[in-house]
Every structure is written in structure tokens, then in C-alpha cells.
Design a protein around this motif. Structure first.
Motif, PDB file in Angstrom:
ATOM      1  N   LEU A  91     -10.212   6.780   5.521  1.00  0.00           N
ATOM      2  CA  LEU A  91     -11.014   7.205   4.270  1.00  0.00           C
ATOM      3  C   LEU A  91      -9.939   8.441   3.678  1.00  0.00           C
ATOM      4  O   LEU A  91      -9.900   8.378   2.692  1.00  0.00           O
ATOM      5  CB  LEU A  91     -12.087   8.113   4.843  1.00  0.00           C
ATOM      6  N   GLU A  95      -8.610   8.161   0.035  1.00  0.00           N
ATOM      7  CA  GLU A  95      -8.756   9.495  -1.014  1.00  0.00           C
ATOM      8  C   GLU A  95      -7.635   9.873  -1.693  1.00  0.00           C
ATOM      9  O   GLU A  95      -7.440  10.142  -2.801  1.00  0.00           O
ATOM     10  CB  GLU A  95      -9.203  10.887  -0.075  1.00  0.00           C
ATOM     11  N   ARG A  98      -7.065   7.299  -4.413  1.00  0.00           N
ATOM     12  CA  ARG A  98      -7.963   7.578  -5.398  1.00  0.00           C
ATOM     13  C   ARG A  98      -7.068   8.534  -6.272  1.00  0.00           C
ATOM     14  O   ARG A  98      -7.321   8.685  -7.605  1.00  0.00           O
ATOM     15  CB  ARG A  98      -9.195   8.054  -4.948  1.00  0.00           C
ATOM     16  N   ARG A 174     -14.872  -5.097   3.666  1.00  0.00           N
ATOM     17  CA  ARG A 174     -15.810  -5.019   2.630  1.00  0.00           C
ATOM     18  C   ARG A 174     -16.233  -6.188   1.965  1.00  0.00           C
ATOM     19  O   ARG A 174     -17.326  -6.607   1.628  1.00  0.00           O
ATOM     20  CB  ARG A 174     -15.409  -3.950   1.669  1.00  0.00           C
ATOM     21  N   ALA A 213     -12.297   3.970  -5.866  1.00  0.00           N
ATOM     22  CA  ALA A 213     -13.691   5.044  -5.243  1.00  0.00           C
ATOM     23  C   ALA A 213     -14.483   3.873  -4.861  1.00  0.00           C
ATOM     24  O   ALA A 213     -15.486   4.403  -3.835  1.00  0.00           O
ATOM     25  CB  ALA A 213     -14.079   5.803  -6.445  1.00  0.00           C
ATOM     26  N   GLY A 214     -14.789   2.782  -5.174  1.00  0.00           N
ATOM     27  CA  GLY A 214     -15.713   1.860  -4.768  1.00  0.00           C
ATOM     28  C   GLY A 214     -15.538   1.495  -3.515  1.00  0.00           C
ATOM     29  O   GLY A 214     -16.529   1.351  -2.453  1.00  0.00           O
ATOM     30  N   GLU A 216     -13.743   3.266  -1.149  1.00  0.00           N
ATOM     31  CA  GLU A 216     -13.820   4.466  -0.247  1.00  0.00           C
ATOM     32  C   GLU A 216     -15.484   5.009  -0.301  1.00  0.00           C
ATOM     33  O   GLU A 216     -15.873   5.201   1.095  1.00  0.00           O
ATOM     34  CB  GLU A 216     -13.279   5.657  -1.291  1.00  0.00           C
ATOM     35  N   GLN A 217     -16.154   4.622  -1.120  1.00  0.00           N
ATOM     36  CA  GLN A 217     -17.602   5.139  -0.978  1.00  0.00           C
ATOM     37  C   GLN A 217     -18.384   4.030   0.003  1.00  0.00           C
ATOM     38  O   GLN A 217     -19.282   4.299   0.652  1.00  0.00           O
ATOM     39  CB  GLN A 217     -18.497   4.869  -2.155  1.00  0.00           C
ATOM     40  N   TRP A 218     -17.981   2.712  -0.083  1.00  0.00           N
ATOM     41  CA  TRP A 218     -18.477   1.708   0.926  1.00  0.00           C
ATOM     42  C   TRP A 218     -18.139   2.202   2.152  1.00  0.00           C
ATOM     43  O   TRP A 218     -18.832   2.004   3.140  1.00  0.00           O
ATOM     44  CB  TRP A 218     -17.873   0.485   0.521  1.00  0.00           C
ATOM     45  N   ARG A 220     -17.436   5.058   3.423  1.00  0.00           N
ATOM     46  CA  ARG A 220     -18.002   6.169   3.947  1.00  0.00           C
ATOM     47  C   ARG A 220     -19.328   5.679   4.526  1.00  0.00           C
ATOM     48  O   ARG A 220     -20.024   6.356   5.340  1.00  0.00           O
ATOM     49  CB  ARG A 220     -18.137   7.320   2.673  1.00  0.00           C
ATOM     50  N   ASN A 221     -20.058   4.996   3.647  1.00  0.00           N
ATOM     51  CA  ASN A 221     -21.459   4.484   4.155  1.00  0.00           C
ATOM     52  C   ASN A 221     -21.377   3.727   5.406  1.00  0.00           C
ATOM     53  O   ASN A 221     -22.352   3.908   6.179  1.00  0.00           O
ATOM     54  CB  ASN A 221     -22.160   3.776   3.051  1.00  0.00           C
TER      55      ASN A 221
END
Length: 233
Positions: A91, A95, A98, A174, A213-214, A216-218, A220-221
Motif C-alpha cells: 500500500l 501511495e 500515486r 486484482r 488510485a483504483g 490502491e483502493q482495491w 485497501r479494501n
């Protein structure tokens, strides 16, 4: 300051001040130690440390040389270190991506030659209609590396390249688990390419931010759930 650290600082100072240029050979160990006021053992440890981070090149039977000091060579050590980090640390790499990749994409929209833009378009065209996840990720890496190189900033390009490895497995996972990930990746790549072709740096930067960011967000979830760990490499 520890003796070895002092020795490292003195050698670095000789390089920074131009006394030792890229590619030049260091004086004999005894002469250099005397000149810098160091013991030969501390000088030897400093040379060993600087060779590990690719500042110096020790050639058996020939002597010790300053390397080319090119960014891709010096930043190679980052790639070596980040390969050992675990999934939650990925992660942090995302970051950093990003922050860096949108900046590189913005510069690419300004600095890329028409030939380089055509090369970027050719990379996208290599993918068939139904690529495997592995093929898509390999293409993704080439796409982003081409953009980073097109930024015209060697340091930025080397940093981005060194951060690609630790995030590859997350990208593959992913693609395998998130519905629509492959389609979105292709659409976003196309949007980034179009913005670069149109010489729209702000638009290119925005799409690159959305793209990284897509992922990264995936992640994180994914890491937030009880069965979130990525599969072993």
C-alpha cells in the motif's frame, strides 16, 4: 560519528566536489587512507558499503572505480529492498506511485516526441481482445515504463521502475478477483494515451491518478477483510 561513516562521507565529498569523476579510479588504498586521515580498515569498510549501493565498483586485480552514477544504477538498490516487503507495505508503494506516476504522465504529455507517442499507442495495440491477466499486467508495466521514460526525467523514471515490482502481484490478483478490472484498466490506459496524444498534461495527470488510485483502493479494501491476504508468490 563512527569511523566508517566518516570515511564514507569523505569519499562522497571527493565525488560531489568533482575530485573523483564518474568512471575515475580511486588512488591506491594506502595513499587514499593517508590522504584522508583514515585507517586502511575503515577505508576498506567504506569502499565496501559504497560498492553495495553502486557508487563504487571494485574490480578484482584492477582497482576501485567510481561508477557512472546514473540514476537507474544508483536506484537499483531500492528495487532490491522493496522486493522483500509484505503485502500491507505494498500500500505504501502504491501511495508513492500515486504521487510520482501522475507527475511523470503530465511531463510525458508535454515532452514525448510524436514517435514516442506512437510507440505508446503500439503497446496498447499489442493486446488482443481477451488477454490473460498475466499478459495484461505485463502490458501495463510496459505502458507505464514507456510513459515514465517519456517524462524526460531519468531520476523519476528510475524511481517509478523500482516501484513496479512490489505491486505486480497485487495487480494480477486484482485482475483475477475484481469484476470489471480488466475492462477498466484498458479504458483508463486508452484515456491516458489519448490525453498524451492530444498534449493535454492536466487531463493526462488526472487519468493517471484515477488509474493508480483504483489499484490502491482495491488493495485497501482487500486487506481489510478476514480473507484479504494476497496469495503467495
Amino acid at each position: 560519528m563512527p569511523v566508517t561513516d566518516e570515511a564514507i562521507d569523505k569519499i562522497k565529498a571527493m565525488i560531489v566536489e568533482g575530485e573523483l569523476a564518474p568512471g575515475s579510479r580511486l588512488p591506491r588504498e594506502a595513499d587514499l587512507a593517508e590522504r584522508l586521515g583514515l585507517s586502511r580498515s575503515s577505508l576498506r569498510e567504506a569502499v565496501k558499503a559504497l560498492s553495495l549501493i553502486r557508487v563504487l565498483d571494485v574490480r578484482q586485480g584492477d582497482g576501485t572505480y567510481v561508477t557512472s552514477l546514473e540514476p537507474d544504477l544508483l536506484l537499483d538498490a531500492i528495487g532490491f529492498v522493496v522486493d522483500f516487503h509484505q503485502d500491507d507495505t505494498v500500500l505504501q508503494f502504491l501511495e508513492v506511485r500515486r504521487v510520482l506516476e501522475p507527475a511523470a504522465t503530465e511531463l510525458a504529455a508535454i515532452r514525448m516526441t510524436d514517435e514516442e507517442v506512437a510507440g505508446l499507442r503500439a503497446i496498447l495495440a499489442e493486446l488482443g481482445e481477451s488477454p490473460t491477466i498475466e499478459a495484461l499486467v505485463a502490458n501495463d508495466l510496459r505502458f507505464h515504463n514507456h510513459i515514465a521514460a517519456g517524462s524526460g526525467n531519468k531520476v523519476l523514471c528510475s524511481l517509478i521502475d523500482s516501484l513496479s515490482g512490489p505491486t505486480t502481484r497485487a495487480r494480477i490478483w486484482r485482475g483475477l478477483t475484481q469484476e470489471g478490472a480488466v475492462r477498466r484498466t484498458r479504458e483508463q490506459h486508452e484515456a491516458i494515451c489519448e490525453a498524451i496524444e492530444a498534449r493535454q498534461p492536466e487531463v493526462a495527470r488526472a487519468w493517471a491518478t484515477v488509474h493508480v488510485a483504483g489499484v490502491e483502493q482495491w488493495l485497501r479494501n482487500a486487506l481489510g477483510g478476514p480473507e484479504s491476504a494476497l496469495p503467495p508468490a
